[in-house]
Design a protein around this motif. Structure first.
Motif, PDB file in Angstrom:
ATOM      1  N   TRP A  30       0.873  -1.189   0.000  1.00  0.00           N
ATOM      2  CA  TRP A  30       0.000   0.000   0.000  1.00  0.00           C
ATOM      3  C   TRP A  30       0.899   1.225   0.000  1.00  0.00           C
ATOM      4  O   TRP A  30       1.933   1.258   0.691  1.00  0.00           O
ATOM      5  N   LYS A  36       2.326   4.928  -7.469  1.00  0.00           N
ATOM      6  CA  LYS A  36       3.612   4.277  -7.147  1.00  0.00           C
ATOM      7  C   LYS A  36       3.392   2.800  -6.832  1.00  0.00           C
ATOM      8  O   LYS A  36       4.201   1.948  -7.209  1.00  0.00           O
ATOM      9  N   CYS A  95      10.233   0.206   9.815  1.00  0.00           N
ATOM     10  CA  CYS A  95      11.578   0.526   9.307  1.00  0.00           C
ATOM     11  C   CYS A  95      11.800   2.031   9.142  1.00  0.00           C
ATOM     12  O   CYS A  95      12.852   2.454   8.656  1.00  0.00           O
ATOM     13  N   GLY A 125      21.577   3.187   2.851  1.00  0.00           N
ATOM     14  CA  GLY A 125      21.126   4.019   1.737  1.00  0.00           C
ATOM     15  C   GLY A 125      20.369   3.244   0.673  1.00  0.00           C
ATOM     16  O   GLY A 125      20.123   2.034   0.794  1.00  0.00           O
ATOM     17  N   ARG A 235      16.440  12.664   1.495  1.00  0.00           N
ATOM     18  CA  ARG A 235      16.101  14.079   1.590  1.00  0.00           C
ATOM     19  C   ARG A 235      16.710  14.725   2.834  1.00  0.00           C
ATOM     20  O   ARG A 235      16.738  14.116   3.912  1.00  0.00           O
ATOM     21  N   LYS A 241      15.322  15.769  10.473  1.00  0.00           N
ATOM     22  CA  LYS A 241      14.495  15.051  11.456  1.00  0.00           C
ATOM     23  C   LYS A 241      15.347  14.126  12.327  1.00  0.00           C
ATOM     24  O   LYS A 241      15.224  14.088  13.546  1.00  0.00           O
TER      25      LYS A 241
HETATM   26  P1  NDP Z   1      10.513   9.340   0.839  1.00  0.00           P
HETATM   27  O1  NDP Z   1      10.199  10.735   1.183  1.00  0.00           O
HETATM   28  O2  NDP Z   1      11.212   9.021  -0.428  1.00  0.00           O
HETATM   29  O3  NDP Z   1       9.166   8.451   0.826  1.00  0.00           O
HETATM   30  C1  NDP Z   1       8.237   8.545   1.879  1.00  0.00           C
HETATM   31  C2  NDP Z   1       7.161   7.492   1.713  1.00  0.00           C
HETATM   32  O4  NDP Z   1       6.229   7.644   2.785  1.00  0.00           O
HETATM   33  C3  NDP Z   1       6.360   7.629   0.421  1.00  0.00           C
HETATM   34  O5  NDP Z   1       5.915   6.345   0.039  1.00  0.00           O
HETATM   35  C4  NDP Z   1       5.177   8.495   0.874  1.00  0.00           C
HETATM   36  O6  NDP Z   1       4.028   8.333   0.095  1.00  0.00           O
HETATM   37  C5  NDP Z   1       4.922   7.944   2.245  1.00  0.00           C
HETATM   38  N1  NDP Z   1       4.274   8.896   3.146  1.00  0.00           N
HETATM   39  C6  NDP Z   1       4.714  10.118   3.510  1.00  0.00           C
HETATM   40  N2  NDP Z   1       3.892  10.673   4.404  1.00  0.00           N
HETATM   41  C7  NDP Z   1       2.880   9.792   4.592  1.00  0.00           C
HETATM   42  C8  NDP Z   1       1.708   9.779   5.399  1.00  0.00           C
HETATM   43  N3  NDP Z   1       1.427  10.809   6.213  1.00  0.00           N
HETATM   44  N4  NDP Z   1       0.886   8.712   5.334  1.00  0.00           N
HETATM   45  C9  NDP Z   1       1.176   7.668   4.528  1.00  0.00           C
HETATM   46  N5  NDP Z   1       2.262   7.604   3.737  1.00  0.00           N
HETATM   47  C10 NDP Z   1       3.117   8.652   3.792  1.00  0.00           C
HETATM   48  O7  NDP Z   1      11.309   8.755   2.103  1.00  0.00           O
HETATM   49  P2  NDP Z   1      12.407   7.603   2.127  1.00  0.00           P
HETATM   50  O8  NDP Z   1      11.866   6.376   1.481  1.00  0.00           O
HETATM   51  O9  NDP Z   1      13.717   8.139   1.702  1.00  0.00           O
HETATM   52  O10 NDP Z   1      12.520   7.386   3.724  1.00  0.00           O
HETATM   53  C11 NDP Z   1      11.598   6.607   4.467  1.00  0.00           C
HETATM   54  C12 NDP Z   1      12.203   6.403   5.859  1.00  0.00           C
HETATM   55  O11 NDP Z   1      13.447   5.705   5.738  1.00  0.00           O
HETATM   56  C13 NDP Z   1      12.524   7.736   6.586  1.00  0.00           C
HETATM   57  O12 NDP Z   1      12.275   7.607   7.957  1.00  0.00           O
HETATM   58  C14 NDP Z   1      14.009   7.918   6.313  1.00  0.00           C
HETATM   59  O13 NDP Z   1      14.631   8.724   7.320  1.00  0.00           O
HETATM   60  C15 NDP Z   1      14.495   6.462   6.332  1.00  0.00           C
HETATM   61  N6  NDP Z   1      15.740   6.211   5.588  1.00  0.00           N
HETATM   62  C16 NDP Z   1      15.923   6.665   4.294  1.00  0.00           C
HETATM   63  C17 NDP Z   1      17.118   6.415   3.628  1.00  0.00           C
HETATM   64  C18 NDP Z   1      17.384   6.871   2.215  1.00  0.00           C
HETATM   65  O14 NDP Z   1      18.544   6.737   1.763  1.00  0.00           O
HETATM   66  N7  NDP Z   1      16.404   7.409   1.488  1.00  0.00           N
HETATM   67  C19 NDP Z   1      18.220   5.673   4.303  1.00  0.00           C
HETATM   68  C20 NDP Z   1      17.876   5.165   5.599  1.00  0.00           C
HETATM   69  C21 NDP Z   1      16.699   5.461   6.220  1.00  0.00           C
HETATM   70  P3  NDP Z   1       3.790   9.172  -1.273  1.00  0.00           P
HETATM   71  O15 NDP Z   1       4.317   8.295  -2.353  1.00  0.00           O
HETATM   72  O16 NDP Z   1       2.313   9.356  -1.315  1.00  0.00           O
HETATM   73  O17 NDP Z   1       4.531  10.479  -1.119  1.00  0.00           O
END
Ligand code: NDP
Length: 303
Positions: A30, A36, A95, A125, A235, A241
């Protein structure tokens, strides 16, 4: 066959979930933005749920990977929420790089329904997620971890039990605070060296065989700063954060940590200046702007 749901197909969630599209698992996904999830399903054969509740129905394990813990908690309630359908004995593995206080609240909410909870943030990453070589730092019950280990092992090479609920979040926040310090500190050093007449590529050649080296100096600066590529993989908003969580951890544990507090303030300002979509390495551009110097290697004109 384990029945798994994956919620949050973002920059790192999608490549993690791809490893769960595997014959050992029955996978449902989901994502808030439906397109996506549809693209993911077209590429992998996974099923798409219409709501978080539908994703969680009959699942053994639900994996979440959203920006912050509160985003995960916001999916709990209401008829379309996770609590409506999570079954007794299921486990929610979060996660997200989250905060311990909200993780402990979520664990308590789920326990009422007989559902287990683990905070399980990852490092390594997007490249590590693609390769299935992430480090997963887990907080929560050790026996519960064993029940979901086959899921985590699909995207994680090193699965470390860190302590009770919130321990994974705390360790991840400190790791990322160190990443932030290395990025900012290396940028300050390199702009000062540029002004002193030492080119950044020469400086990095020395630093990276000396004790000042870090992942930032060895990988991020050569690949992303000297090239001026700044790809968006993680990001800046998310790193801000994370450093904020680490600074709060120090305050909550009454540790005197001026460097953590300052790093948190610097990254909050950089996030404000560069906006929601900037990559974390772009924080270097704030240091460059303050010094009025651009960090470059040997340019085409010098070659
Ligand atoms: P992104 O911003 O790329 O993606 C966020 C995801 O969460 C999207 O699927 C988005 O949906 C969804 N989302 C955001 N807000 C909500 C909400 N209120 N309700 C439901 N779904 C929501 O983030 P990342 O994938 O980069 O990061 C995810 C987590 O992993 C974070 O906590 C980050 O700190 C951690 N992380 C990231 C790394 C990286 O290299 N990117 C490395 C290690 C940890 P939509 O598609 O609708 O926007």
């Amino acid at each position: 066959m384990l029945r798994v749901a994956f919620i949050g197909l973002g920059a790192i969630g999608a490549p993690m979930a791809r490893h769960l599209a595997h014959p050992d698992f029955d996978l449902v996904v989901w994502n808030r933005t439906r397109a996506k999830a549809d693209a993911f399903a077209a590429a992998t054969g996974a099923r798409v749920a219409n709501t978080p509740a539908e994703a969680a129905r009959d699942r053994d394990v639900v994996v979440t990977c959203l920006p912050v813990s509160r985003d995960v908690q916001s999916l709990f309630d209401g008829p379309d929420g996770l609590l409506a359908t999570l079954r007794h004995g299921a486990v929610l593995v979060d996660c997200t790089s989250g905060d311990g206080a909200t993780s402990r609240q979520m664990a308590a909410q789920l326990a009422v329904h007989g559902v287990g909870f683990l905070d399980a943030p990852v490092s390594g990453g997007v490249a590590g997620a693609e390769q299935g070589t992430l480090t997963v730092m887990v907080g929560g019950d050790a026996a519960t971890l064993e029940t979901v280990r086959p899921v985590l092992e699909r995207f994680g090479q090193r699965i470390v039990h860190c302590g009770p609920v919130g321990a994974g979040d705390a360790l991840k926040a400190v790791n990322n605070a160190l990443l932030a310090m290395h990025i900012w500190g290396t940028a300050e050093g390199l702009v000062a060296l540029e002004k002193a007449g030492v080119r950044a590529d020469v400086a990095l050649e020395v630093l990276n065989t000396s004790s000042g080296r870090s992942n930032a100096s060895m990988n991020l600066f050569p690949d992303r700063v000297l090239t001026r590529a700044f790809p968006r993989t993680f990001r800046l908003a998310l790193l801000d954060k994370d450093v904020g969580i680490a600074a709060a951890l120090a305050r909550d544990t009454q540790v005197v940590a001026p460097l953590l507090q300052l790093t948190s303030e610097l990254f909050r300002q950089a996030h404000r200046e560069l906006g929601e979509e900037a990559d974390h390495v772009e924080a270097v551009q704030v240091v460059e702007r303050l010094a009025n110097v651009t960090i470059r290697g040997r340019g085409a004109a010098d070659a």
